[in-house]
Design a protein around this motif. Structure first.
Motif, PDB file in Angstrom:
ATOM      1  N   TYR A 204       0.573-107.650 155.569  1.00  0.00           N
ATOM      2  CA  TYR A 204       1.528-107.744 154.457  1.00  0.00           C
ATOM      3  C   TYR A 204       1.216-108.990 153.640  1.00  0.00           C
ATOM      4  O   TYR A 204       1.198-110.095 154.178  1.00  0.00           O
ATOM      5  CB  TYR A 204       2.966-107.801 155.002  1.00  0.00           C
ATOM      6  CG  TYR A 204       3.293-106.641 155.912  1.00  0.00           C
ATOM      7  CD1 TYR A 204       3.602-105.391 155.387  1.00  0.00           C
ATOM      8  CD2 TYR A 204       3.265-106.797 157.289  1.00  0.00           C
ATOM      9  CE1 TYR A 204       3.871-104.321 156.219  1.00  0.00           C
ATOM     10  CE2 TYR A 204       3.531-105.731 158.135  1.00  0.00           C
ATOM     11  CZ  TYR A 204       3.837-104.497 157.599  1.00  0.00           C
ATOM     12  OH  TYR A 204       4.097-103.440 158.416  1.00  0.00           O
ATOM     13  N   PHE A 205       0.988-108.791 152.353  1.00  0.00           N
ATOM     14  CA  PHE A 205       0.610-109.902 151.490  1.00  0.00           C
ATOM     15  C   PHE A 205       1.434-109.860 150.213  1.00  0.00           C
ATOM     16  O   PHE A 205       1.458-108.848 149.506  1.00  0.00           O
ATOM     17  CB  PHE A 205      -0.874-109.836 151.140  1.00  0.00           C
ATOM     18  CG  PHE A 205      -1.335-110.959 150.240  1.00  0.00           C
ATOM     19  CD1 PHE A 205      -1.277-112.272 150.662  1.00  0.00           C
ATOM     20  CD2 PHE A 205      -1.814-110.693 148.957  1.00  0.00           C
ATOM     21  CE1 PHE A 205      -1.688-113.313 149.842  1.00  0.00           C
ATOM     22  CE2 PHE A 205      -2.241-111.723 148.136  1.00  0.00           C
ATOM     23  CZ  PHE A 205      -2.179-113.041 148.574  1.00  0.00           C
ATOM     24  N   THR A 206       2.114-110.972 149.926  1.00  0.00           N
ATOM     25  CA  THR A 206       2.912-111.093 148.712  1.00  0.00           C
ATOM     26  C   THR A 206       2.389-112.255 147.879  1.00  0.00           C
ATOM     27  O   THR A 206       2.280-113.384 148.372  1.00  0.00           O
ATOM     28  CB  THR A 206       4.398-111.332 149.052  1.00  0.00           C
ATOM     29  OG1 THR A 206       4.918-110.183 149.729  1.00  0.00           O
ATOM     30  CG2 THR A 206       5.205-111.570 147.785  1.00  0.00           C
ATOM     31  N   LEU A 207       2.050-111.964 146.635  1.00  0.00           N
ATOM     32  CA  LEU A 207       1.652-112.983 145.662  1.00  0.00           C
ATOM     33  C   LEU A 207       2.344-112.621 144.358  1.00  0.00           C
ATOM     34  O   LEU A 207       1.960-111.650 143.696  1.00  0.00           O
ATOM     35  CB  LEU A 207       0.135-113.018 145.482  1.00  0.00           C
ATOM     36  CG  LEU A 207      -0.375-114.060 144.480  1.00  0.00           C
ATOM     37  CD1 LEU A 207      -0.226-115.465 145.071  1.00  0.00           C
ATOM     38  CD2 LEU A 207      -1.836-113.798 144.120  1.00  0.00           C
ATOM     39  N   VAL A 208       3.367-113.392 143.975  1.00  0.00           N
ATOM     40  CA  VAL A 208       4.187-113.003 142.828  1.00  0.00           C
ATOM     41  C   VAL A 208       4.441-114.191 141.909  1.00  0.00           C
ATOM     42  O   VAL A 208       4.492-115.343 142.333  1.00  0.00           O
ATOM     43  CB  VAL A 208       5.537-112.412 143.289  1.00  0.00           C
ATOM     44  CG1 VAL A 208       5.313-111.122 144.063  1.00  0.00           C
ATOM     45  CG2 VAL A 208       6.316-113.403 144.146  1.00  0.00           C
ATOM     46  N   THR A 228       1.234-104.604 149.897  1.00  0.00           N
ATOM     47  CA  THR A 228       1.036-105.833 149.134  1.00  0.00           C
ATOM     48  C   THR A 228       1.892-105.801 147.874  1.00  0.00           C
ATOM     49  O   THR A 228       1.977-104.781 147.178  1.00  0.00           O
ATOM     50  CB  THR A 228      -0.442-106.053 148.783  1.00  0.00           C
ATOM     51  OG1 THR A 228      -0.590-107.294 148.091  1.00  0.00           O
ATOM     52  CG2 THR A 228      -1.014-104.923 147.958  1.00  0.00           C
ATOM     53  N   ARG A 229       2.561-106.914 147.624  1.00  0.00           N
ATOM     54  CA  ARG A 229       3.358-107.076 146.410  1.00  0.00           C
ATOM     55  C   ARG A 229       2.636-108.079 145.522  1.00  0.00           C
ATOM     56  O   ARG A 229       2.457-109.238 145.888  1.00  0.00           O
ATOM     57  CB  ARG A 229       4.768-107.556 146.747  1.00  0.00           C
ATOM     58  CG  ARG A 229       5.556-106.555 147.558  1.00  0.00           C
ATOM     59  CD  ARG A 229       7.011-106.985 147.737  1.00  0.00           C
ATOM     60  NE  ARG A 229       7.119-108.197 148.519  1.00  0.00           N
ATOM     61  CZ  ARG A 229       8.268-108.807 148.787  1.00  0.00           C
ATOM     62  NH1 ARG A 229       9.398-108.318 148.312  1.00  0.00           N
ATOM     63  NH2 ARG A 229       8.296-109.905 149.529  1.00  0.00           N
ATOM     64  N   LEU A 230       2.227-107.624 144.348  1.00  0.00           N
ATOM     65  CA  LEU A 230       1.437-108.433 143.425  1.00  0.00           C
ATOM     66  C   LEU A 230       2.070-108.414 142.028  1.00  0.00           C
ATOM     67  O   LEU A 230       1.371-108.428 141.031  1.00  0.00           O
ATOM     68  CB  LEU A 230       0.000-107.891 143.359  1.00  0.00           C
ATOM     69  CG  LEU A 230      -0.777-107.882 144.685  1.00  0.00           C
ATOM     70  CD1 LEU A 230      -2.052-107.063 144.554  1.00  0.00           C
ATOM     71  CD2 LEU A 230      -1.103-109.307 145.114  1.00  0.00           C
ATOM     72  N   TYR A 231       3.372-108.412 141.987  1.00  0.00           N
ATOM     73  CA  TYR A 231       4.037-108.245 140.689  1.00  0.00           C
ATOM     74  C   TYR A 231       4.225-109.570 139.946  1.00  0.00           C
ATOM     75  O   TYR A 231       4.221-110.654 140.517  1.00  0.00           O
ATOM     76  CB  TYR A 231       5.367-107.510 140.841  1.00  0.00           C
ATOM     77  CG  TYR A 231       6.385-108.150 141.753  1.00  0.00           C
ATOM     78  CD1 TYR A 231       7.162-109.215 141.323  1.00  0.00           C
ATOM     79  CD2 TYR A 231       6.591-107.653 143.030  1.00  0.00           C
ATOM     80  CE1 TYR A 231       8.113-109.785 142.143  1.00  0.00           C
ATOM     81  CE2 TYR A 231       7.539-108.212 143.871  1.00  0.00           C
ATOM     82  CZ  TYR A 231       8.297-109.283 143.422  1.00  0.00           C
ATOM     83  OH  TYR A 231       9.240-109.843 144.251  1.00  0.00           O
ATOM     84  N   GLN A 250       1.442 -99.223 150.492  1.00  0.00           N
ATOM     85  CA  GLN A 250       2.278 -99.599 149.357  1.00  0.00           C
ATOM     86  C   GLN A 250       1.597-100.706 148.569  1.00  0.00           C
ATOM     87  O   GLN A 250       1.065-101.645 149.156  1.00  0.00           O
ATOM     88  CB  GLN A 250       3.647-100.112 149.838  1.00  0.00           C
ATOM     89  CG  GLN A 250       4.449 -99.124 150.649  1.00  0.00           C
ATOM     90  CD  GLN A 250       5.781 -99.693 151.079  1.00  0.00           C
ATOM     91  OE1 GLN A 250       6.377-100.510 150.384  1.00  0.00           O
ATOM     92  NE2 GLN A 250       6.268 -99.257 152.229  1.00  0.00           N
ATOM     93  N   ILE A 251       1.640-100.576 147.233  1.00  0.00           N
ATOM     94  CA  ILE A 251       1.141-101.646 146.378  1.00  0.00           C
ATOM     95  C   ILE A 251       2.016-101.719 145.133  1.00  0.00           C
ATOM     96  O   ILE A 251       2.252-100.712 144.457  1.00  0.00           O
ATOM     97  CB  ILE A 251      -0.353-101.450 146.014  1.00  0.00           C
ATOM     98  CG1 ILE A 251      -0.850-102.634 145.184  1.00  0.00           C
ATOM     99  CG2 ILE A 251      -0.602-100.137 145.335  1.00  0.00           C
ATOM    100  CD1 ILE A 251      -2.358-102.670 145.023  1.00  0.00           C
ATOM    101  N   ALA A 252       2.534-102.908 144.873  1.00  0.00           N
ATOM    102  CA  ALA A 252       3.377-103.148 143.695  1.00  0.00           C
ATOM    103  C   ALA A 252       2.613-104.033 142.732  1.00  0.00           C
ATOM    104  O   ALA A 252       2.305-105.181 143.038  1.00  0.00           O
ATOM    105  CB  ALA A 252       4.692-103.800 144.107  1.00  0.00           C
ATOM    106  N   LEU A 253       2.296-103.496 141.563  1.00  0.00           N
ATOM    107  CA  LEU A 253       1.551-104.213 140.528  1.00  0.00           C
ATOM    108  C   LEU A 253       2.379-104.313 139.248  1.00  0.00           C
ATOM    109  O   LEU A 253       1.835-104.458 138.160  1.00  0.00           O
ATOM    110  CB  LEU A 253       0.226-103.500 140.262  1.00  0.00           C
ATOM    111  CG  LEU A 253      -0.796-103.617 141.402  1.00  0.00           C
ATOM    112  CD1 LEU A 253      -1.820-102.498 141.331  1.00  0.00           C
ATOM    113  CD2 LEU A 253      -1.482-104.974 141.364  1.00  0.00           C
TER     114      LEU A 253
END
Length: 328
Positions: A204-208, A228-231, A250-253
């Motif tokens: 799990y990787f979050t960079l926001v 990964t959340r990259l929003y 899951q990927i949030a861009l």
């Protein structure tokens, strides 16, 4: 006074029921945090004197292994806490602490430490001596730097640093090979280091909310990545080999600067949720139709000439979820 007597007295002083776990006559777990309570912290609005009285009673529970004091705005902990040295899980989040309490460093067996949402500016380097740590929460602090020695925490699996005050990753982050979850962001970071690819256990990787424009090719080495959340970054393109992340679900861009997806994106055969809303796509990327596991897809607020048709069997968000007209 034995532990059961102490807990009975605590219940009277707290004025509410709370979780307490016993092993025989020893209290080994106690929590003054309750999600069902309106204030979450059960003594948050007690007077300072009342809080200190309650904390001194807790300090008598010398066999405690789990202690949760989150959201109680304690300000400081009494000297008597020095006697608590068997803790494995400690939550001091939202306690208005300005430094890591001294007693923390007496707990060599500590596996989980939650310090988030405190006005801490400086981390005591002794934190890096707690080499049994598996989970470390340092989000929502006011850090002006980070001490050396993070790589000593070789059992570390979870590291939360978003809104920590840091402007870049601590340099030894990528030497913690057991990390499976990282969050970072709300800072002016411009480059995600190539070393991210070393974290082969990362799930799990979050960079926001950063200024990052590209992901390094080494990002595609994160073969264990599940979500990964990259929003709200400034990402303009994804690595060509993004499709090699075969475990990605899951990927949030959301809210980046993307206008196309690599051809390999079609190889993300386990991808279930995809958020491409508020980017710069002028048409629906054709690879979207080749994702067999996709269940949910957001695409609102892209400058397309006409809204894409919904996919059969797929929950598609092509309008703003908060209302407004269809894109056009």
């Amino acid at each position: 006074m034995n532990d059961r007597d102490v807990v009975r007295l605590l219940r009277k002083k707290v004025g509410a029921d709370f979780e307490a776990v016993f092993r025989g006559d020893d209290c080994v777990a106690l929590s003054l945090h309750d999600e069902e309570s309106i204030f979450r912290g059960l003594i948050r609005h007690h007077s300072d004197a009342e809080k200190q009285d309650i904390l001194k009673l807790i300090s008598r529970l010398r066999r405690l292994e789990h202690l949760n004091l989150r959201k109680n705005s304690l300000g400081e902990l009494p000297e008597e806490f020095q006697g608590l040295d068997s803790l494995r899980v400690l939550n001091l989040g939202s306690c208005q602490l300005r430094a890591i309490p001294e007693f923390v460093f007496r707990n060599a067996a500590l596996e989980s430490l939650f310090l988030g949402s405190n006005p801490i500016e400086v981390l005591d380097p002794r934190l890096m001596s707690l080499d049994k740590l598996k989970s470390l929460h340092l989000h929502k602090l006011l850090l002006k730097g980070f001490p050396d020695g993070l790589s000593r925490l070789q059992r570390l699996e979870t590291l939360h640093l978003y809104l920590s005050g840091l402007k870049e990753f601590p340099r030894e982050t990528f030497e913690c090979g057991e990390l499976s979850s990282i969050s970072f962001g709300f800072c002016p970071l411009r480059v995600l280091p190539d070393e991210i690819g070393r974290l082969r256990q990362l799930r799990y990787f979050t960079l926001v909310v950063t200024k990052v424009k590209t992901l390094p090719d080494s990002f595609c080495d994160l073969r264990s990545l599940v979500a990964t959340r990259l929003y709200k970054n400034r990402i303009e393109r994804l690595p060509d080999a993004i499709g090699s992340l075969l475990n990605l679900e899951q990927i949030a861009l959301y809210q980046n600067h993307l206008d196309t997806l690599p051809d390999s994106f079609r190889d993300l055969s386990r991808l279930r949720k995809l958020n491409l809303a508020k980017n710069r796509f002028t048409e629906l990327p054709s690879v979207i139709r080749n994702l067999p596991a996709l269940e949910w897809f957001a695409f609102f607020d892209n400058p397309v000439e006409c809204a894409p048709q919904a996919f059969p069997g797929l929950e598609t968000v092509i309008e703003r979820p908060y209302g407004g007209s269809r894109m056009g």
